[in-house]
Motif scaffolding. Structure first.
Motif, short mmCIF file in Angstrom:
data_model
loop_
_atom_site.label_atom_id
_atom_site.label_comp_id
_atom_site.label_asym_id
_atom_site.label_seq_id
_atom_site.Cartn_x
_atom_site.Cartn_y
_atom_site.Cartn_z
N ASN A 248 0.69 -1.13 -0.17
CA ASN A 248 -0.07 0.10 -0.03
C ASN A 248 0.93 1.29 0.10
O ASN A 248 0.49 2.39 -0.81
CB ASN A 248 -0.92 -0.10 1.23
N ARG A 251 2.08 1.95 -3.48
CA ARG A 251 1.23 2.51 -4.29
C ARG A 251 0.81 3.93 -4.07
O ARG A 251 0.62 4.65 -4.92
CB ARG A 251 -0.18 1.63 -4.13
N ALA A 252 0.74 4.22 -2.55
CA ALA A 252 0.58 5.56 -2.38
C ALA A 252 1.78 6.49 -2.60
O ALA A 252 1.42 7.44 -3.21
CB ALA A 252 0.44 5.53 -0.55
N ARG A 254 3.75 6.00 -5.41
CA ARG A 254 3.57 6.43 -6.87
C ARG A 254 2.42 7.27 -6.97
O ARG A 254 2.60 7.97 -7.95
CB ARG A 254 3.27 4.91 -7.36
N SER A 255 1.24 7.08 -6.52
CA SER A 255 0.16 7.93 -6.85
C SER A 255 0.69 9.48 -6.53
O SER A 255 -0.07 10.41 -6.92
CB SER A 255 -1.01 7.67 -5.93
N LEU A 256 1.37 9.77 -5.26
CA LEU A 256 1.45 11.03 -4.98
C LEU A 256 2.49 11.57 -6.01
O LEU A 256 2.45 12.89 -6.06
CB LEU A 256 2.56 11.04 -3.61
N ASP A 257 3.33 11.13 -6.66
CA ASP A 257 4.12 11.60 -7.78
C ASP A 257 5.05 12.60 -7.15
O ASP A 257 5.24 13.64 -7.92
CB ASP A 257 3.44 11.80 -8.90
N ALA A 366 -4.85 5.10 -1.26
CA ALA A 366 -5.19 6.58 -1.28
C ALA A 366 -5.44 7.19 0.20
O ALA A 366 -5.04 8.27 0.35
CB ALA A 366 -6.74 6.79 -2.05
N ALA A 369 -1.88 7.77 1.17
CA ALA A 369 -1.44 9.18 0.51
C ALA A 369 -1.75 10.28 1.27
O ALA A 369 -0.77 11.01 1.25
CB ALA A 369 -1.75 8.88 -0.91
#
Length: 416
Positions: A248, A251-252, A254-257, A366, A369
């Motif tokens: 998790n 993935r978090a 990566r989503s924050l970028d 999510a 993040a």
């Protein structure tokens, strides 16, 4: 029976009245484990003639990579067969559904423990969880020799074993040894409640101790300065009890970028094993595990400290009542702690109860993040969490206080 909660009548007896005791544990210093480190903190100031240590032959070789604690000064005894042979025999017994093999191994352990404890003239025995046979064998020896038996339950004993055969074996003996113990020690309030519910026993809570003197006061409480890199730090072992929480986190991130946010991992597990289990990405820096004396400085340089527990693991009951050995360290570091663990776990409860960490108890990258963003952007939140964390470290995890409680607990057995 274990003593009733609140009975501190022997609290002032101290080490002067301490009997000689045997401590039986699979993990002992200098092997690299949280349990070994706890025992090092508890026993390092005892005189060598006040105790002896009993463990399986060669486990210390498999568990030590030169970065555990120092060896204790007391006498070590190594019992047979070799740790790896025992593992193989347990696997065979589970596959063959053979209770007979388990009973033979238990009898062998009882014989060896009785011989050593008699030879050392011990007046009490402390048995630690972590091995299938140590707690019941030590209990049987204590009964045959007429000496007090103390169970140190670092984890829920019967729930440590996934094989139905091993679980049933452990549960059968747990129903005897917990009610029959002179004392039961647990590392947190959740396991205390579980043993009270199941067995009517009031266990003594000793949180896993931390040497607070190793953490510098001038490193906190996380000011508002912004650096080129924002560091999320994890230190410790990574296995099934952590995998999906780490996935998790990946993935978090990566989503924050956000290129400035990096995850640094210090663990004995190999980089290849982490990658196979989905813990990979260009934002991760993998480090070889470091000696324990370097950890305080490493932890205090991080922007946030990550404390994960898996949401879907092979042993949910263990996760629920787990007390990670590094918990006191993270609180003492005066840095904000990011907790990602199930809502019904002790870890999530503790950090929420004391407002000493940001808890994301949803199995959702999510939400994780969002928690990371909040810690990055809100300086007041970071300062408040860091301040509360260190206050809890002093209250619950100070090794000086916990050593005194452990010593007094042992001394209380002298007067029976």
């Amino acid at each position: 029976m274990a003593r009733k909660e609140g009975d501190d009548s022997h609290i002032s007896k101290g080490r002067a009245n301490l009997m000689k005791f045997a401590l039986v544990s699979l993990g002992l210093p200098p092997s690299q484990s949280g349990q070994s480190l706890v025992l090092y903190h508890l026993l390092k100031d005892f005189k060598p003639d006040q105790y002896c240590l009993i463990t399986q032959k060669n486990f210390h070789l498999y568990g030590s990579q030169g970065n555990g604690s120092s060896r204790l000064p007391g006498r070590y005894h190594y019992i047979n067969p070799d740790y790896q042979i025992i593992r193989g025999m347990l696997s065979f017994a589970s596959a063959a559904h053979s209770k007979g093999i388990l009973n033979i191994l238990l009898k062998m352990r009882i014989h060896q423990l009785r011989t050593i404890i008699r030879q050392e003239k011990c007046e009490a025995v402390v048995a630690c969880t972590g091995d299938l046979f140590d707690p019941p064998a030590a209990y049987q020896v204590s009964k045959s020799l007429g000496i007090p038996y103390i169970l140190y339950a670092f984890d829920h004993y019967s729930h440590q074993w996934m094989s139905p055969l091993l679980h049933d074996f452990a549960l059968k003996h747990e129903r005897q040894l917990i009610p029959g113990a002179a004392e039961v020690i647990v590392p947190n309030e959740f396991l205390h409640q579980e043993y009270r519910r199941a067995y009517g026993v009031e266990a003594t809570v000793l949180h896993n101790p931390c040497d607070l003197s190793q953490y510098r006061a001038d490193q906190g409480f996380d000011g508002t300065e912004r650096k080129r890199e924002t560091t999320i730090l994890y230190t410790g072992a990574i296995y099934e009890a952590h995998y999906d929480a780490f996935q998790n986190l990946v993935r978090a991130l990566r989503s924050l970028d956000r290129p400035e946010v990096r995850l640094h991992i210090y663990t004995p597990q190999s980089e290849s094993k982490l990658r196979v289990n989905g813990i990979s990405g260009g934002f991760i820096t993998y480090h070889k595990n470091q000696p324990i004396f370097t950890m305080p400085e490493i932890q205090q340089k991080a922007d946030m400290l990550f404390l994960p527990l898996a949401f879907n693991s092979p042993y949910p009951e263990i996760v629920k009542t787990a007390s990670p050995g590094k918990m006191g360290e993270l609180l003492a570091a005066r840095r904000p702690v990011l907790v990602h663990a199930p809502a019904d776990s002790f870890v999530s409860w503790y950090f929420k109860q004391h407002s000493c960490g940001l808890v994301v108890a949803e199995n959702d990258p999510a939400e994780l993040a969002k928690g990371i963003e909040a810690l990055i952007e809100d300086g007041d939140l970071r300062r408040n969490l860091s301040k509360a964390a260190y206050a809890r470290a002093k209250e619950d995890f100070d090794d000086i206080t916990i050593k005194r409680k452990f010593t007094n607990l042992l001394a209380a057995q002298c007067t029976g």
